[in-house]
Scaffold this motif. Structure first.
Motif, PDB file in Angstrom:
ATOM      1  N   GLY A 125       1.613  -1.501   4.329  1.00 56.27           N
ATOM      2  CA  GLY A 125       0.940  -1.597   5.622  1.00 56.27           C
ATOM      3  C   GLY A 125       0.767  -0.255   6.301  1.00 56.27           C
ATOM      4  O   GLY A 125      -0.163  -0.072   7.095  1.00 56.27           O
ATOM      5  N   THR A 126       1.641   0.710   5.996  1.00 59.07           N
ATOM      6  CA  THR A 126       1.503   2.045   6.574  1.00 59.07           C
ATOM      7  C   THR A 126       0.200   2.687   6.132  1.00 59.07           C
ATOM      8  O   THR A 126      -0.574   3.199   6.940  1.00 59.07           O
ATOM      9  CB  THR A 126       2.691   2.939   6.176  1.00 59.07           C
ATOM     10  N   LEU A 127      -0.038   2.650   4.825  1.00 56.28           N
ATOM     11  CA  LEU A 127      -1.278   3.227   4.305  1.00 56.28           C
ATOM     12  C   LEU A 127      -2.491   2.506   4.866  1.00 56.28           C
ATOM     13  O   LEU A 127      -3.463   3.143   5.295  1.00 56.28           O
ATOM     14  CB  LEU A 127      -1.286   3.161   2.779  1.00 56.28           C
ATOM     15  N   LEU A 128      -2.468   1.185   4.867  1.00 51.02           N
ATOM     16  CA  LEU A 128      -3.610   0.421   5.364  1.00 51.02           C
ATOM     17  C   LEU A 128      -3.880   0.716   6.836  1.00 51.02           C
ATOM     18  O   LEU A 128      -5.038   0.820   7.253  1.00 51.02           O
ATOM     19  CB  LEU A 128      -3.369  -1.076   5.165  1.00 51.02           C
ATOM     20  N   THR A 129      -2.812   0.872   7.621  1.00 54.66           N
ATOM     21  CA  THR A 129      -2.972   1.172   9.046  1.00 54.66           C
ATOM     22  C   THR A 129      -3.594   2.546   9.251  1.00 54.66           C
ATOM     23  O   THR A 129      -4.515   2.725  10.061  1.00 54.66           O
ATOM     24  CB  THR A 129      -1.617   1.097   9.765  1.00 54.66           C
ATOM     25  N   VAL A 130      -3.096   3.541   8.511  1.00 58.40           N
ATOM     26  CA  VAL A 130      -3.633   4.897   8.644  1.00 58.40           C
ATOM     27  C   VAL A 130      -5.092   4.942   8.201  1.00 58.40           C
ATOM     28  O   VAL A 130      -5.935   5.565   8.845  1.00 58.40           O
ATOM     29  CB  VAL A 130      -2.778   5.908   7.847  1.00 58.40           C
ATOM     30  N   VAL A 131      -5.401   4.269   7.096  1.00 59.18           N
ATOM     31  CA  VAL A 131      -6.787   4.230   6.612  1.00 59.18           C
ATOM     32  C   VAL A 131      -7.704   3.593   7.658  1.00 59.18           C
ATOM     33  O   VAL A 131      -8.795   4.106   7.945  1.00 59.18           O
ATOM     34  CB  VAL A 131      -6.880   3.474   5.268  1.00 59.18           C
TER      35      VAL A 131
END
Length: 430
Positions: A117-123
Motif C-alpha cells: 500500500g505504501t507504493l500504491l499510495t505514493v504512485v
C-alpha cells in the motif's frame, strides 16, 4: 545567485505588477522543478525500506511514469482553464495541489505498516501531483512572459528555465547533508520526509505570494476568450503550431534524457569513477548548464528564436555525440569533467528560450493550452528511452547507440525550428 539575476532583469525596467509576475514565474518554476525531482533523489536511499526490497527498479519506474502521465493531463486540464478564467487564479489552484500532494507523501507510512500500500499510495499521489505540476507551469510561465518587456523576454525565459538545474542541485545537496548527519535507520524513518516537507512549504509560500502579489496581465484581460481553446490547439487553426512545437520539444527532451540520466548510469557502469566523483562532475555540469541556459535565452533575443533553435540543433547534433563518446575515452578525471560540462552545455542549455518561444507561437486566447500541451506532451516519447535504448545498444554498442540518439535529438530541434516561422520578439505579445 538567482535572486540577484532576477532583480537585475526587473529593477526599474518594468512596472510593479510585471516585476511581481516575473519573479513569480522564476521562483514558481523552482518550486515546480523541486517537486519534480524529489522522488528521484530523496526516495532513492530509502526505497528498500519504503517499498520493500523486491523489484526496486520497477517500483521507482512506476513512480516516474505516474508523474509523467500526470503532467500532460494536467496541462490539458489547466491550460484551457487558464485561458478562460485567468492565469493567476489557475496557478494558485495548481500550487495548492502541489503543496497538498507533496505534504501527503511526507506523511506516508513505510512498507512495514502498509506493505504494498505504501507504493500504491505514493504512485497515486505522484499521479495527482503530476496533474497539478502540469497545471502550474502551464499558467505561471505564460503569465510571466505576458508581463515581460519584449527586449527582456528572452532573458526572463532563460532565468525561468535555469531554475530546473538549480532545483536539482538543491535537492541533491540537501539529501547529501541528511545522509551525512543521519544514519541509515534515521534517514529511512524520517530523514527522507524532510525534503518533501520543505517542498510543501515552498509551494505554500508561492501560493501566498501569488494570492497577495500577482495579477493577470492586461494582454490576457483584453483577449477574446475561446469556448474550447484545447480544441483550437489540437485540431483548429493553431494545430500546426502545436505539432511544430511538439517536434522541437521532443528533440530537447531527448537531449535531456541522454545527457543526464543515461550519462549518469553509463558513468556508473563504466566503473572508472566512484559515486562521489560522479556526483561532483554532474554538479559542475549542472551549474554550467544553468548559466548557459540563461545566456541562451537572452541570446535568442538578438539571433531570433527560430534561428537560435536551428543553429543550436545542428551544433548539438555534431558536438553532443562527440562529447559523449569522448567522456568514455578521456584519460583523466579532469578530461571527463570538461567533456561532461561540454555535453550539458550543447544539449540542455537549449531550453533557455523555450518559455519565450512557446508563448510567442500562440495568441493569448489559447496561450496556456498551447504552451502546456506542447511542452508536456513532448515529454512522453523521449522518456520511454528505457524501452528502446537497450535494443539499440545491443545493435550498435552501448555508447554508440546513445550517440546516435543525441544526433537524432539535434536533428529534431533543428527541424522543429526550421518548420516554424520566426516569432515576433520585438513587440508586446498579442
Amino acid at each position: 545567485m538567482p535572486n540577484n539575476s532576477s532583480a537585475t532583469v526587473t529593477h526599474r525596467t518594468m512596472p510593479l505588477d510585471a516585476r511581481r509576475a516575473v519573479r513569480g514565474g522564476i521562483f514558481g518554476n523552482y518550486v515546480d522543478q523541486f517537486d519534480i525531482f524529489l522522488p528521484v533523489i530523496a526516495l532513492a536511499p530509502a526505497a528498500a525500506h519504503l517499498f520493500g526490497p523486491e523489484n526496486l527498479a520497477s517500483n521507482a519506474g512506476l513512480i516516474f511514469v505516474a508523474t509523467l502521465l500526470g503532467r500532460p493531463l494536467g496541462a490539458a486540464i489547466f491550460g484551457p482553464i487558464a485561458d478562460r478564467i485567468g492565469r493567476a487564479a489557475t496557478t494558485q489552484v495548481a500550487l495548492i495541489g502541489i503543496a497538498v500532494t507533496t505534504l501527503l507523501i511526507a506523511l506516508v507510512p513505510g512498507h512495514t505498516v502498509l506493505g504494498s500500500g505504501t507504493l500504491l499510495t505514493v504512485v497515486a499521489l505522484r499521479f495527482v501531483g503530476g496533474i497539478f505540476l502540469g497545471g502550474e507551469y502551464t499558467s505561471a510561465i505564460p503569465l510571466a512572459m505576458e508581463w515581460s518587456l519584449p527586449k527582456r523576454r528572452g532573458l526572463v525565459s532563460g532565468l525561468i528555465m535555469w531554475m530546473s538545474p538549480w532545483a536539482n542541485a538543491s535537492i541533491a545537496g540537501l539529501v547529501f547533508v541528511l545522509l551525512s548527519v543521519l544514519n541509515t535507520e534515521q534517514y529511512n524513518a524520517w530523514g527522507w520526509r524532510t525534503p518533501f516537507l520543505l517542498g510543501a512549504l515552498l509551494a505554500f509560500g508561492m501560493l501566498a505570494y501569488y494570492r497577495s502579489r500577482v495579477a493577470d496581465s492586461p494582454i490576457w484581460k483584453q483577449s477574446a476568450k475561446r469556448t474550447n481553446p484545447l480544441k483550437d490547439v489540437f485540431i483548429g487553426e493553431h494545430r500546426r503550431a502545436l505539432w511544430q512545437v511538439f517536434l522541437l520539444m521532443s528533440g530537447l527532451w531527448l537531449f535531456t534524457y541522454m545527457a543526464i540520466p543515461t550519462l549518469t548510469s553509463e558513468l556508473a557502469l563504466d566503473g572508472r569513477l566512484d559515486a562521489k566523483a560522479i556526483s561532483f562532475i554532474l554538479m559542475c555540469a549542472t551549474a554550467a548548464s544553468a548559466v548557459f541556459m540563461a545566456a541562451c535565452g537572452h541570446l535568442s533575443t538578438f539571433t531570433g528564436r527560430r534561428r537560435f533553435f536551428i543553429g543550436f540543433g545542428l551544433l548539438g547534433a555534431i558536438l553532443a555525440p562527440l562529447a559523449f563518446l569522448g567522456v568514455f575515452s578521456a584519460g583523466s578525471t579532469s578530461g571527463v569533467v570538461v567533456l561532461v560540462v561540454a555535453l550539458q552545455i550543447v544539449t540542455v542549455s537549449g531550453y533557455g528560450p523555450v518559455g519565450a518561444y512557446l508563448v510567442e507561437r500562440f495568441p493569448a486566447a489559447v496561450r496556456s493550452s498551447g504552451y502546456g500541451v506542447g511542452y508536456s506532451l513532448s515529454i512522453v516519447l523521449p522518456a520511454l528511452y528505457p524501452y528502446y535504448l537497450p535494443p539499440l545498444q545491443d545493435l550498435l554498442g552501448r555508447h554508440e547507440a546513445v550517440a546516435m540518439l543525441l544526433v537524432l535529438a539535434g536533428v529534431l530541434v533543428a527541424a522543429g525550428g526550421l518548420s516554424g516561422p520566426e516569432t515576433n520578439r520585438s513587440r508586446t505579445l498579442l
